[in-house]
Design an enzyme around this catalytic site. Structure first.
Site, PDB file in Angstrom:
ATOM      1  N   LYS A 184      18.135 -23.986  33.596  1.00 39.11           N
ATOM      2  CA  LYS A 184      19.324 -23.849  34.594  1.00 39.11           C
ATOM      3  C   LYS A 184      19.174 -22.865  36.383  1.00 39.11           C
ATOM      4  CE  LYS A 184      18.999 -18.990  32.387  1.00 39.11           C
ATOM      5  NZ  LYS A 184      19.799 -18.181  30.749  1.00 39.11           N
ATOM      6  N   TYR A 217      19.947  -3.570  62.916  1.00 36.28           N
ATOM      7  CA  TYR A 217      20.936  -2.105  62.651  1.00 36.28           C
ATOM      8  C   TYR A 217      21.539  -0.923  62.654  1.00 36.28           C
ATOM      9  CZ  TYR A 217      23.374  -6.637  62.779  1.00 36.28           C
ATOM     10  OH  TYR A 217      24.049  -8.445  63.233  1.00 36.28           O
TER      11      TYR A 217
END
Ligand SMILES: *Cc1c(COP(=O)(O)O)cnc(C)c1O
Length: 405
Positions: free
Chosen positions: A37, A298
């Site tokens: 999956k 940042y």
């Protein structure tokens, strides 16, 4: 076209080896369904489904009908089980693609039966794995339905598998919610409840004889519970099917709390044999020297205390390199650990290569995998982020190329 250098390398042969090892660990008690999956835990469905087939795996497990359609295309002859169940309107695709599907709600069985009858599907042609909720409270038929008072509602479900129905009760399944707890107490009580539910199905008077008992993820398998589950199955004339995911990709689940004394032999064996299928890499895109006092990334969360040499890499949080790792994790360059400095950006990050003077533009940087003597595993990422390696694997971005090596 050449690619932006942020990729994972997949070793299908290691996947095959892992499958064969686990298959031998389960034998002669249980067969295996390979859970693929979520794009094979981020490893690439097509590569892993093909590897599973080559290794002799007859069953694949996916989350959804959509994933089932993709698995069917990748493995035309495998049995494909949709473990998350079908949603309204998906019955037609289940029938057309010859998927097996887990189900526990009356409307799911109605949807499947209607879709099968609409195309004149033959009796018993749609395999259903009836899920029982033995304690997880997530999905499955509630245990109360197996009490005397629930008999009518239970029969309301089971009649969908009656003589002439296009639905076949192919398996009964349940999910273990604490198979990674060493004492095994929760699992044992789930199995006892399952045993009771199976007896109830047997005595329904509908003549239902499901072939498979579908129970047990990686943790249950690698701790050596195949024999216990097979014993339970045999008591009801069924065969055991176990469904590992993580272990196929080469990681052994952590047991928490751990085993007090010696670990089970199967687990020791699994640690020795399973190998990771995936490595994750990028390259140095650019290098710069910065003076003491420079701010990095940042908000300047990292300030250089001394002159530093920094490398820009082509991997950021949109690739799955978790933002929490900024200023608290290291990657491998030239076989040495290079700390991530400053915040991780969406598409890029910066590592400190001051102590690695030979580092140059184009050098390979390892996010997961080995380089020289050192290794970084998905478990290291998970620990640093306060999560589990399943989430790290499935978080590797869809834009990261999956390359077969
Ligand atoms: C994901 C999943 C598995 C596989 O679990 P692993 O711990 O990765 O082996 C098995 N069964 C169900 C129902 C699952 O959702």
């Amino acid at each position: 076209m050449s690619m932006r250098p942020c990729w994972v390398e997949i070793h299908p042969r290691i996947f095959e080896d892992n499958f064969r090892f686990l298959s031998a660990l389960a034998a002669p008690h249980a067969e295996l369904l390979a859970i693929v999956k979520a794009n094979a835990y981020g490893h690439g469905l097509e590569l892993c489904a093909a590897a599973a087939e080559r290794a002799g795996c007859g069953w694949l497990g996916v989350c959804s009908v959509e994933e089932g359609v993709a698995a069917r295309a990748a493995a035309p002859s495998a049995r494909v089980l949709v473990i998350g169940g079908a949603f309204p309107g998906q019955g037609e695709a289940v029938v057309r693609e010859r998927l097996s599907v887990s189900a526990w709600e009356p409307w799911q069985l109605e949807e499947l039966e209607r879709a099968a009858r609409a195309v004149g599907a033959s009796a018993g042609s749609v395999g259903v794995h009836l899920e029982i909720d033995t304690g997880m409270s997530r999905q499955g038929v509630a245990l109360e339905l197996f009490d005397d008072e629930g008999a009518e509602r239970l029969n309301g479900l089971l009649v969908h598998f009656g003589v002439g129905s296009p639905l076949r009760l192919e398996a009964v399944m349940t999910h273990l919610f604490a198979s990674d707890e060493a004492d095994g107490a929760q699992t044992e009580s789930q199995l006892v409840r399952l045993d009771r539910a199976l007896s109830r199905i047997e005595s329904s008077g509908l003549g239902l004889w499901p072939e498979w008992l579908n129970v047990g993820q990686s943790a249950a398998l690698v701790r050596g519970q195949a024999a216990r589950i097979a014993g339970l199955a045999a008591g009801h004339g069924m065969r055991a099917l176990m469904r590992p995911g993580l272990a196929l990709y080469g990681l052994v689940p952590e047991f928490d709390p751990p085993f007090a004394g010696e670990e089970p032999p199967a687990l020791i064996d699994a640690r020795a044999h399973l190998r990771p299928v995936l490595s994750w890499k990028t390259r140095i895109a650019s290098l710069r020297e910065v003076p003491a006092g420079a701010l990095i990334g940042y908000n300047g969360t990292f300030r250089a205390e001394h002159p530093m040499r920094l490398a820009l890499i082509a991997a950021g949080y949109a690739d799955g390199l978790r933002r929490q790792l900024g200023n608290r994790f290291s990657l491998l360059v030239g076989g040495q650990f290079a700390p991530l400095v400053g915040r991780i950006s969406m598409d890029q990050s910066v590592i400190d290569v001051t102590a690695i003077p030979q580092a140059k533009i184009g050098d390979e940087v390892v996010l997961i995998g080995s380089q020289g003597e050192n290794t970084i595993s998905a478990v290291d990422h998970a620990r640093a982020c306060g999560t589990i390696c399943w989430e790290i694997f499935t978080g590797i971005g869809s834009r990261v190329a999956r390359l077969e090596v």
